[in-house]
Design a protein around this motif. Structure first.
Motif: not given
Length: 379
Positions: A112, A77, A67, A360, A91
């Motif tokens: 996250y 990811t 990414t 993801a 990630r």
């Protein structure tokens, strides 16, 4: 029945364990080889990711999606299924690793979370690594510091990596799922490794059946002429790894063998031979093996579900992923549902289920021949 104890020093010389990076690279090569049957374009992407991420330790079968610009910025990811209800999106860049978790098929995802703050500009990872040991136990190593969480990323603490040598495996431990010979307690993250392994050939890795019995697949002795290929050898333990019972040799050379133990006397070895894909089964502890030739091209992943049925995942020629089910101990198979997978797929198994993921947060799981999908994480 006669058993054979082994000296740890002798085994260490005869069964060397390759570095984790080599194991991850070997797993990536196997995924690329499988995917060549499906799409040349997918192989190209996989090769690019492998070149940038070989040092990163991931679960067997996991791939990563790049990414960002892949130079000064950018990150990778990936997604993994840890049990029937837990999916983790990851990630990670060179200076951080973060994890987001869903336990309700993706209807909601946690933020996250990671041991250090996230930055988008730290570059594609070279030394960052992570390991997913259980539904709530993750490890991330960032800039040489190893961190452990036991609550799915809510809190983290620095932790040294210590592998405890044991003569017998504790009942709760399972494979670490990263191609190493280590076993892990999925509730604590404690690592174990058997002090002795049988001389079943290089790369022998122990696996546990649902009842806790332990089996091991090794590359075996070289097959004539010239030793270019080997006949896989299987051993089993009746006392949690303290000693091992060798089994009869498989009837033929099997490429890309995959061991699936089902109990103290029952196990399967899946792979490919010159006449096609094959499933070998034993119901007597390996005294005899019987072959079933199957219609799929190559076995990607397999497991035994809670009902004792053998599940097998394989790629279709049109690029979809299929699951096959045997309810009679590997003698016959019924084709279940096929599923269309987004780009950059990864596959694996976790305690009775087969999973395939992409990007993801997108995931599909099967325990019975039918697929259940997870809504991908947004943002």
């Amino acid at each position: 029945m006669q058993t054979y104890p082994f000296d740890p020093a002798e085994v260490g010389q005869s069964v060397p364990q390759p570095p984790l990076a080599d194991l991850a690279a070997r797993a990536a090569r196997r995924v690329r080889r499988r995917r060549a049957l499906v799409s040349a374009a997918a192989v190209g992407m996989m090769a690019l990711v492998a070149l940038t991420a070989v040092p990163v330790v991931r679960g067997i079968g996991m791939t990563a999606t790049a990414t960002g610009d892949g130079a000064g910025g950018g990150y990778l990811t990936a997604t993994a299924v840890l049990d029937g209800g837990t999916v983790v999106a990851v990630r990670y860049g060179e200076c951080a690793a973060q994890f987001s978790v869903t336990t309700n098929d993706g209807r909601t995802w946690s933020p996250y979370r990671g041991p250090v703050g996230w930055r988008d500009d730290c570059g594609v990872p070279v030394s960052t690594s992570y390991r997913l040991f259980g539904p709530t136990v993750f490890v991330a190593e960032v800039r040489g510091v190893r961190y452990l969480t036991r609550d799915a990323g809510v809190s983290w603490q620095p932790a040294e990596e210590g592998v405890r040598p044991v003569d017998t495996l504790p009942p709760q431990v399972r494979e670490a799922r990263d191609g190493s010979a280590q076993m892990v307690d999925p509730t604590t993250g404690d690592l174990y490794q058997l002090s002795s392994l049988p001389r079943a050939g290089d790369g022998g890795l122990p696996r546990r059946a649902p009842d806790g019995s332990v089996w091991l697949l090794g590359s075996g002795a070289a097959a004539p002429p010239g030793g270019a290929t080997t006949v896989p050898r299987v051993a089993r333990s009746e006392n949690a790894g303290r000693s091992w019972v060798p089994t009869a040799a498989l009837p033929a050379v099997v490429r890309n063998p995959l061991l699936v133990p089902a109990g103290p006397e029952q196990a399967y070895v899946l792979g490919e031979c010159p006449s096609g894909a094959v499933v070998y089964r034993t119901d007597d502890g390996g005294t005899s093996w019987f072959a079933t030739y199957v219609p799929w091209d190559a076995t990607e992943v397999a497991t035994v579900n809670a009902a004792g049925h053998l599940l097998v995942g394989s790629w279709e020629p049109d690029g979809r992923f299929a699951v096959w089910v045997s309810r009679d101990g590997g003698r016959s198979f019924t084709k279940g549902e096929t599923i269309t997978v987004p780009d950059d797929p990864s596959v694996g198994q976790a305690d009775g289920l087969i999973w395939v993921t992409s990007g993801a947060g997108w995931a599909a799981t099967s325990t019975d021949g039918w697929w259940r999908t997870t809504e991908p994480r947004r943002g």
